[in-house]
Every structure is written in structure tokens, then in C-alpha cells.
Design a protein around this motif. Structure first.
Motif, PDB file in Angstrom:
ATOM      1  N   LYS A 170     -69.416  76.491  26.338  1.00 18.68           N
ATOM      2  CA  LYS A 170     -68.430  76.680  27.943  1.00 18.68           C
ATOM      3  C   LYS A 170     -69.669  77.223  28.885  1.00 18.68           C
ATOM      4  O   LYS A 170     -69.389  76.700  30.190  1.00 18.68           O
ATOM      5  CB  LYS A 170     -67.579  77.732  27.545  1.00 18.68           C
ATOM      6  CG  LYS A 170     -66.149  77.360  26.744  1.00 18.68           C
ATOM      7  CD  LYS A 170     -65.230  78.369  26.513  1.00 18.68           C
ATOM      8  CE  LYS A 170     -64.201  77.587  25.894  1.00 18.68           C
ATOM      9  NZ  LYS A 170     -62.873  78.758  25.439  1.00 18.68           N
TER      10      LYS A 170
ATOM     11  N   TYR B  77     -61.309  76.080  30.689  1.00 16.57           N
ATOM     12  CA  TYR B  77     -62.589  75.381  30.733  1.00 16.57           C
ATOM     13  C   TYR B  77     -62.507  73.780  30.494  1.00 16.57           C
ATOM     14  O   TYR B  77     -63.174  72.865  30.763  1.00 16.57           O
ATOM     15  CB  TYR B  77     -63.453  76.200  29.649  1.00 16.57           C
ATOM     16  CG  TYR B  77     -64.456  76.812  30.150  1.00 16.57           C
ATOM     17  CD1 TYR B  77     -65.500  76.606  30.700  1.00 16.57           C
ATOM     18  CD2 TYR B  77     -63.939  78.228  30.530  1.00 16.57           C
ATOM     19  CE1 TYR B  77     -66.403  77.340  31.416  1.00 16.57           C
ATOM     20  CE2 TYR B  77     -64.752  79.225  30.960  1.00 16.57           C
ATOM     21  CZ  TYR B  77     -66.203  78.746  31.251  1.00 16.57           C
ATOM     22  OH  TYR B  77     -67.102  79.736  32.068  1.00 16.57           O
TER      23      TYR B  77
ATOM     24  N   GLY C 180     -68.440  82.131  20.055  1.00 18.32           N
ATOM     25  CA  GLY C 180     -67.785  80.858  19.829  1.00 18.32           C
ATOM     26  C   GLY C 180     -67.119  80.867  18.485  1.00 18.32           C
ATOM     27  O   GLY C 180     -67.469  81.231  17.508  1.00 18.32           O
TER      28      GLY C 180
ATOM     29  N   SER D  15     -66.959  77.815  21.360  1.00 18.03           N
ATOM     30  CA  SER D  15     -66.927  78.394  22.897  1.00 18.03           C
ATOM     31  C   SER D  15     -68.520  78.540  23.382  1.00 18.03           C
ATOM     32  O   SER D  15     -68.501  78.847  24.448  1.00 18.03           O
ATOM     33  CB  SER D  15     -66.281  79.325  23.251  1.00 18.03           C
ATOM     34  OG  SER D  15     -64.819  78.825  23.032  1.00 18.03           O
TER      35      SER D  15
ATOM     36  N   ASN E 106     -59.309  78.384  26.783  1.00 26.37           N
ATOM     37  CA  ASN E 106     -59.908  76.724  26.447  1.00 26.37           C
ATOM     38  C   ASN E 106     -59.035  76.084  27.694  1.00 26.37           C
ATOM     39  O   ASN E 106     -59.786  75.074  28.025  1.00 26.37           O
ATOM     40  CB  ASN E 106     -59.302  76.377  24.978  1.00 26.37           C
ATOM     41  CG  ASN E 106     -59.846  76.954  23.976  1.00 26.37           C
ATOM     42  OD1 ASN E 106     -61.114  77.533  24.171  1.00 26.37           O
ATOM     43  ND2 ASN E 106     -59.236  77.213  22.917  1.00 26.37           N
TER      44      ASN E 106
ATOM     45  N   SER F 146     -62.568  83.728  26.969  1.00 21.58           N
ATOM     46  CA  SER F 146     -62.889  82.279  26.621  1.00 21.58           C
ATOM     47  C   SER F 146     -61.524  81.336  26.519  1.00 21.58           C
ATOM     48  O   SER F 146     -61.316  80.879  25.287  1.00 21.58           O
ATOM     49  CB  SER F 146     -63.462  82.481  25.059  1.00 21.58           C
ATOM     50  OG  SER F 146     -64.093  81.337  24.508  1.00 21.58           O
TER      51      SER F 146
ATOM     52  N   THR G 125     -64.062  83.162  31.332  1.00 26.72           N
ATOM     53  CA  THR G 125     -65.079  83.225  30.495  1.00 26.72           C
ATOM     54  C   THR G 125     -65.010  84.387  29.434  1.00 26.72           C
ATOM     55  O   THR G 125     -65.611  84.371  28.410  1.00 26.72           O
ATOM     56  CB  THR G 125     -66.498  83.181  31.568  1.00 26.72           C
ATOM     57  OG1 THR G 125     -66.409  82.161  32.235  1.00 26.72           O
ATOM     58  CG2 THR G 125     -67.610  82.979  30.653  1.00 26.72           C
TER      59      THR G 125
ATOM     60  N   LYS H 192     -72.230  84.506  24.732  1.00 25.69           N
ATOM     61  CA  LYS H 192     -71.051  84.069  24.433  1.00 25.69           C
ATOM     62  C   LYS H 192     -70.645  83.938  23.448  1.00 25.69           C
ATOM     63  O   LYS H 192     -71.626  83.752  22.486  1.00 25.69           O
ATOM     64  CB  LYS H 192     -71.069  82.649  25.332  1.00 25.69           C
ATOM     65  CG  LYS H 192     -69.715  82.031  25.253  1.00 25.69           C
ATOM     66  CD  LYS H 192     -68.765  82.465  26.358  1.00 25.69           C
ATOM     67  CE  LYS H 192     -67.244  82.110  26.126  1.00 25.69           C
ATOM     68  NZ  LYS H 192     -66.599  82.292  24.905  1.00 25.69           N
TER      69      LYS H 192
END
Length: 741
Positions: free
Chosen positions: A425, A496, A618, A422, A493, A491, A488, A616
Motif C-alpha cells: 500500500k 486503497y 501486511g 498490505s 482495503n 490498512s 493507512t 507497514k
């Protein structure tokens, strides 16, 4: 480009030019007609004596056949004379090959020593000790007509020179004889004078010694990577055997390495395995085409996996990773070619700052390595990589490549084989703002735009038609309706993936490339899944992209070298020139929502840096990688954990590592990031992000102010209890509260 790779040049039949016969091209034109004389076209005998025909008159600028022949003879005589003069004036020099190679000295940015590199491994052998299949494999790779053609190939040299001059890239136009001359007698420079010497020495050498002698010299002086010069040293370095014991498959791989030794080493660069296989197959296909292998023999061959490289003790710790990264920077940017760099003698001042480098090592040690246990199988798979870049200059100031270069030689900071998750993103949102994208309802996408966060929800196109992709949120959690900013933070999915479809996955990919990811990044296909980080960019790639966001969309010129010199001569480095990759509106809006991730979302651990920060988290598929990518106004830093079996090279899940069910980017990677950033910026004045998004609605709305205090109504007759007076607005605990932008 080697001679074997150069396309065939089709010669015109005698008497033709550009597909038209000379007779047809010259019929009816001439130069000998009297000026001002007019005759009828096609009239015979109308011209003065000696005229070649009336149709030739009126075009005086074309030469007669006599003039053309004379000019050709003069040109031939001049060129022959020039060749003779050049041939006689160039003497056979003393050998100047890798036997006199020096070490390269690498320095930190402050001038203190970092490492020395360049210990040469060489052992010459006679051609009779090199198996014929190995010799033929080298010819198939480099010069298939070596035994029948001349020592030089002027057409290939001119083509290579033209491509270099016109910016189509440097390439070789050299035969094996010319390459041997360059390896043994000359340096690796690209000057015209050096090329001319190479030409004449090759011609002389071809007349004075046999082809076998030249091939033997070439095989003993060529660079195969791993500091190995010559096929005997290469056989030891890659297969731990003498050259006499090499088989066809192994010989073909060593021959393939001559094209790009470091890049095609599949143990140092596992992400380039497909390229190495393609080159290996090219060599074997050439052998079959030349009838040096039968079809059955060719089909039976399998790729011979080389043994892991054995790094030198002088490059222990982080030094080896830093040296390899800097060498790759120099060759990838065509500042030096690999063979020239390997010959040594260079003084290389890097951009690595020793204080920040040490801070990175200590952060990884404190937050990760000290917690790993040999008794936990999952802990044995854990790898770490990190890169920190100065936002304004683009200089790499620190790089963490792994536990120890002598124990784990693959550089985790530069490898491109783990999903970024992520952390990709933000590129989707930046693309949305950059292209003024709208959702299916026609609304401009902003941090406040609402999306459906239902897990496994089908992604649909503009017409509402499913595109065949329904991503699952982490832990299959359903979020219902939520804003882009909240999606955001969490996160999400499903949000996004749909946003990527609304923007157009091709534009998302284009934006990621503009921010700093290489166009050939694996698994970065224009599909809604791109939003979830299926791409396998390196930690270094991601640090460059995040540095661009931190620098208001202006991409600083990435650099790892401040100065390069040899024998007192300074080499030209790429110009430091920043380019506007995306608009400031797009970059600043993205920074704003990434600040929220640190303040309110999955990146809260990064607050421990004690600095304004944006970032961010991930996680790669099956938790094989965990990332935190973030930045302050000064530094962009990316940290990644990766799971890999040291014995097999197989990617492994991080499940169970450190005793945790799952390793996420918001945990150890963010903790490493925070400790490093706090130490790296210690003593520096705190800076805040200067966000000027420039478009209404691009920045997230601040949280609503708390409702004013009102005492609860009391029943009649009761005396209200004493209530402490509220502090004035804007104060808390007696101190003034200054809200952050």
C-alpha cells in the motif's frame, strides 16, 4: 544462445546483394572514363577503347569488376593465411576441466569465514551407457545439427559477439564441440584470445576424433547444477538413479537444465516452474521436429518432478541460504556466469555483518521458533524469511532464509511466490504524490484526503462507473469516511483500491518498479487489486523498495558482495551508484504516514525497537503469509512468515499457528523486527527522520493540542476542592516534552 536457438540465416541467390541482382546494381556505372569527358547517357560506343560503357563514366569511386575480383582474392588469401597460422600455432592443451575445480571461499564483511562451497560431484560414463533418447534430448536443446554440421559456427559466433559488444546481453554462439572444448580444455572467460583458442581447438578436435567421442566428453563435463558435473552425477542428484535408467522425460529435463542450471531447478526455485516447463517443452518439441519422437510419444510425456536437493552439511544453519543468495547476486548481475562460479577458486567477501546476522537469527528464535510446537499441525507449516539493508549504502547486512538450509533448502528471503499483502500500500500513496494524483472530486491526494472506507464498496473510474472490483476490508469492517492517513493506520482495503484507481494502476506498478520491485514480479498486474498486495515479490525485493523510501526516494545500489578475487586478481563489481527513483516529496510524505502506522496503527509492536520507525503490516490471501516491512533512518528490514507443507510444497494458511486464530504482520513479524532492530543498532546514536516534504499538505497534521484545563463550575456556597497546579506548557512529570516531527 545455443546453435539450436539461433535464427536461420537466409542466403541470397548467387549474384545478388541485398535483394538486388549484381547485374542490375552495376549496370551503367564505371570508373574508367576519362575525367571531364561528357557523353550522352545511353550513347553506345562513345567511350574510349576498353571503356565498359558511357553510363559507367562519372562515378570513379566504384571499383571495376577486375578490381573487385582482385580484392576478393587478396582478402581470401589473407584470411586463409591467417587461419592456417592460427590453426598451426594453437596446440591441443592439457585438460583443464572441473576435475581441478577448487572451492569458493565466502567471507563475512569483516573478513571472517562464512562458508566454503564447491564440492564437486562427478562420475564419467561411456556414451553406450547413456540412453539414446537422453543424448537426443541434449542435442535438441543445444545443437540439433551436431552430427551433420561443422565443429564451429562462425555466423553464430559473430552474432553473439556483436550482441555482447552492443549491450544486448551475453549469449553463446557455440556448437556442442566448442562448448566441450571450453569445458574440458579452457576456462569460462569471455576474452577474445580465449574465443580464438576455442575456435581453433574445436576445428582440430573435430578432425582428430569422432562425433560420438565429442558428445561423450560433452555429456561428462557439462554442469547440470547441484554441483553435479556430467549426466551420471546429474541423474543421481535429480532422480537418484544411474544415467542408464533415465527415461525421455527425465533426459529432457536434464537437457533443459544446461541452459540455466540453478534458475531452472524447480525444487530450489519453485517460482520459476513455468520457465522450467517452457524449456522442457522446447527440448521435447525439438525432438519431435527432428523426428526423434513421434507426435503420440510426445503427447504422452509428463513433467518428471525431480527429488529435492540434498544440501551439504557444511552449509547448515543460515550459511547455505547466504551462499545461495550471494551466488545468485553474482550471476544475476552478470559478474560471473554460473559455470565459471561453479568451477571455484573465488574468494568472495560479502556485505553480511556477523553481528547483525546473529541478531536476526536470535530474534527469529526468541519471537517465533521457541514458540512453535510439534504437537500443533499449523506450527509445522510456519516458515520465516527476513532481510536487512543499510539504507545509505544498499548493502544487505543480514539475511534469514529459514530454519536450516539442510532441512528447508528453499530460501524464504529470496523466493517470489507469496503475496506481500498490505505492505504494498505505501507504493500506492507514493505514486499518488509522485504523479500529483487527484481523487474523483479533483482534490490532490494527501494524508488528509477523505475516502469512503465502506467494506465491499465498488471501485469506480473518473466518471463514476464501476470497474468490477469491490474489495472487502479485514473482518468486513466498515469505517465510513476517513482520511488517507487513518486508512493507512488501519490498512483499509476499500480506500486503497479506490486510491489506486484514482492514481492509475499503471502508474502504481511503475512506481513500485522504480522503488525496487523487479518488472517481472508475479501477479503485479495494473488493476486496482494491485493496492492490496496480490504481487508475490520476495522479502529481498521489498527490503530494497523500503530502503529507497527510507533514503528519501534515492535508490541505493543494492549489493551483497564487497570484493571478489581469484588467484590474486580482483574482479570488477557493479558501480555503487544511487539513483533518484521517486521524488523526495513522495518518499518523505510516505515515510510520514508510515511513522503514524507504528505510532498509532497496526504496527505498534515495532515501537519496542526504541527507535524512530516507519513501517507497514501486511497479510496474504487466506493468511498464507504475514509481513512487517519497516525502517529506521539507518536500516530497512522486512520480515515475513509463510505457510507451507514440507512434504507437498503446497502453500498453507497460518490460521492456528502459535495457538492464534490468525497471524498478522503486526504481531510476530513486527516483534521480530523490533528485537532485531534494537540489537542491530545497539550503541549507535539515535537518529530521527529528516522529513522535508517540500509541498504543503503532504505531511499528516499533528494531533490537536489538548484543551486547557478549566475547573468545573461549583454550585454557589460550595468551597472548591484543592486542585494540584498544572505544570508549565511543554512539561510533563517535571520533564520537558519534545514533540517528534
Amino acid at each position: 544462445m545455443t546453435q539450436a536457438e539461433t535464427p536461420l540465416v537466409t542466403e541470397e541467390p548467387p549474384g545478388t546483394e541485398n535483394g538486388t541482382t549484381t547485374e542490375a546494381a552495376t549496370a551503367g556505372v564505371g570508373t574508367d572514363a576519362d575525367p571531364g569527358t561528357e557523353t550522352e547517357a545511353g550513347a553506345e560506343g562513345a567511350g574510349p577503347p576498353g571503356d565498359d560503357g558511357p553510363a559507367r563514366r562519372g562515378v570513379p569511386w566504384l571499383p571495376s569488376w577486375r578490381t573487385a575480383l582482385g580484392s576478393s582474392l587478396i582478402a581470401f588469401a589473407l584470411s586463409s593465411g591467417a587461419f592456417a597460422i592460427g590453426y598451426m600455432s594453437v596446440d591441443m592443451p592439457e585438460p583443464n576441466h572441473a576435475a581441478v575445480a577448487q572451492s569458493n571461499l565466502f567471507l563475512y564483511a569483516d573478513g571472517t569465514p562464512l562458508a566454503r562451497d564447491g564440492e564437486i560431484d562427478r562420475e564419467s560414463v561411456g556414451i553406450e551407457r547413456i540412453p539414446e533418447p537422453v543424448r537426443l534430448a541434449v542435442l535438441a536443446a543445444e545443437d540439433r545439427n551436431f552430427y551433420t554440421d561443422s565443429a564451429v559456427n562462425p555466423a553464430a559466433m559473430l552474432r553473439a559477439g556483436w550482441n555482447t559488444a552492443t549491450g544486448k546481453g551475453t549469449q553463446s554462439g557455440s556448437t556442442i564441440t566448442q562448448q566441450y572444448v571450453k569445458n574440458y580444455y579452457l576456462d569460462q572467460g569471455q576474452t577474445i584470445s580465449r574465443k580464438l583458442k576455442e575456435f581453433f581447438i574445436a576445428v582440430k578436435l573435430d578432425r582428430e576424433v569422432t562425433k560420438d567421442d565429442i558428445l561423450e566428453g560433452y555429456l561428462n563435463t557439462s554442469y547440470f547444477g547441484r554441483n553435479a558435473y556430467g549426466v551420471q552425477a546429474a541423474a543421481k542428484a535429480y532422480y537418484d538413479k544411474d544415467a542408464t535408467e533415465l527415461n525421455v522425460s527425465e533426459g529432457a529435463y536434464l537437457a533443459a537444465l544446461l541452459n540455466a542450471p540453478h534458475a531452472l531447478d524447480v525444487t530450489l526455485n519453485p517460482q520459476n516452474r513455468d520457465l522450467a516447463l517452457a524449456r522442457w517443452n522446447y527440448v521435447l518439441d525439438g525432438m519431435e521436429k527432428m523426428h526423434w519422437l513421434t507426435e503420440g510419444q510426445r503427447a504422452a510425456l509428463k513433467f518428471p518432478q525431480p527429488q529435492p536437493a540434498k544440501p551439504r552439511e557444511g552449509l547448515s544453519g543460515q550459511r547455505g541460504y547466504l551462499v545461495e543468495a550471494v551466488k545468485h547476486y553474482l550471476t544475476a548481475n552478470r559478474i560471473l556466469d554460473e559455470k565459471t562460479l561453479a568451477a571455484g577458486g573465488f574468494r568472495i567477501t560479502t556485505t553480511i555483518q556477523p553481528g547483525k546476522q546473529q541478531a536476526f537469527v536470535e530474534a527469529v528464535q526468541d519471537k517465533l521458533m521457541s514458540r512453535l510446537s510439534d504437537d500443533n499441525q499449523a506450527d509445522r507449516y510456519v516458515r520465516a524469511g527476513g532481510v536487512s539493508i543499510d539504507v545509505k549504502t544498499g548493502e544487505v547486512v543480514a539475511l534469514y532464509g529459514g530454519r536450516d538450509y539442510t532441512q528447508q533448502f528453499v530460501n524464504n528471503a529470496t523466493r517470489r511466490d507469496y503475496q506481500v499483502g498490505s505492505t504494498f500500500k505505501p507504493f500506492v500513496f507514493a505514486a499518488a504524490v509522485q504523479h500529483n494524483a487527484r481523487n474523483r472530486s479533483g482534490q490532490v491526494i494527501t494524508p488528509r484526503t477523505m475516502y469512503d472506507g465502506t467494506s465491499k464498496r465498488e471501485v469506480v473510474d473518473k466518471k463514476g462507473k464501476p470497474v468490477g472490483y469491490a474489495p472487502e476490508n479485514q473482518d468486513d469492517e466498515n469505517y465510513g469516511k476517513l482520511s488517507v492517513a487513518s486508512a493507512t493506520d488501519k490498512s483499509v482495503n476499500s480506500v486503497y483500491a479506490q486510491m489506486a484507481q484514482d492514481v492509475d494502476p499503471r502508474k502504481v506498478r511503475q512506481t513500485a518498479i522504480r522503488l525496487g520491485l523487479p518488472p517481472d514480479t508475479p501477479e503485479m498486474e495494473p488493476h486496482p487489486a494491485i493496492a492490496l498486495g496480490s504481487a508475490t515479490a520476495s522479502v529481498l525485493d521489498m527490503a530494497q523498495a523500503y530502503a529507497t523510501l527510507a533514503n528519501h526516494g534515492k535508490q541505493p545500489a543494492f549489493s551483497m558482495v564487497e570484493k571478489l578475487s581469484k588467484n590474486g586478481h580482483d574482479y570488477q563489481l557493479p558501480p555503487v551508484r544511487a539513483t533518484q527513483a521517486v521524488s523526495r516529496v513522495a518518499a518523505d510524505a510516505t515515510t510520514a504516514i508510515l511513522e503514524s502506522v507504528v505510532d498509532n496503527g497496526s504496527g505498534e509492536e515495532a515501537q519496542e525497537a526504541g527507535r524512530p520507525a516507519a513501517g507497514k503490516t501486511g497479510t496474504g490471501e487466506h493468511n498464507r503469509s504475514a509481513w512487517f516491512a519497516g525502517y529506521t533512518p539507518e536500516l530497512a528490514t522486512v520480515v515475513a512468515l509463510m505457510g507451507q507443507d514440507s512434504e507437498t510444497g503446497e502453500q498453507k494458511s497460518l490460521h492456528g499457528a502459535l495457538g492464534e486464530d490468525r497471524i498478522s504482520g503486526g504481531e510476530v513479524p513486527a516483534q521480530i523486527w523490533a528485537q532485531y532492530t534494537a540489537t542491530a543498532l545497539e550503541g549507535a546514536e539515535e537518529q530521527d527522520f529528516d522529513l522535508r516534504a517540500g509541498a504543503k499538505g503532504r505531511l499528516p497534521e499533528p494531533p490537536p493540542p489538548p484543551a486547557p484545563y478549566r475547573p468545573a463550575p461549583q454550585p454557589p456556597g460550595r468551597v472548591p476542592r484543592a486542585v494540584a497546579p498544572l505544570p508549565p506548557a511543554g512539561f510533563a512529570n517535571g520533564e520537558r516534552v519534545v514533540p517528534r516531527a
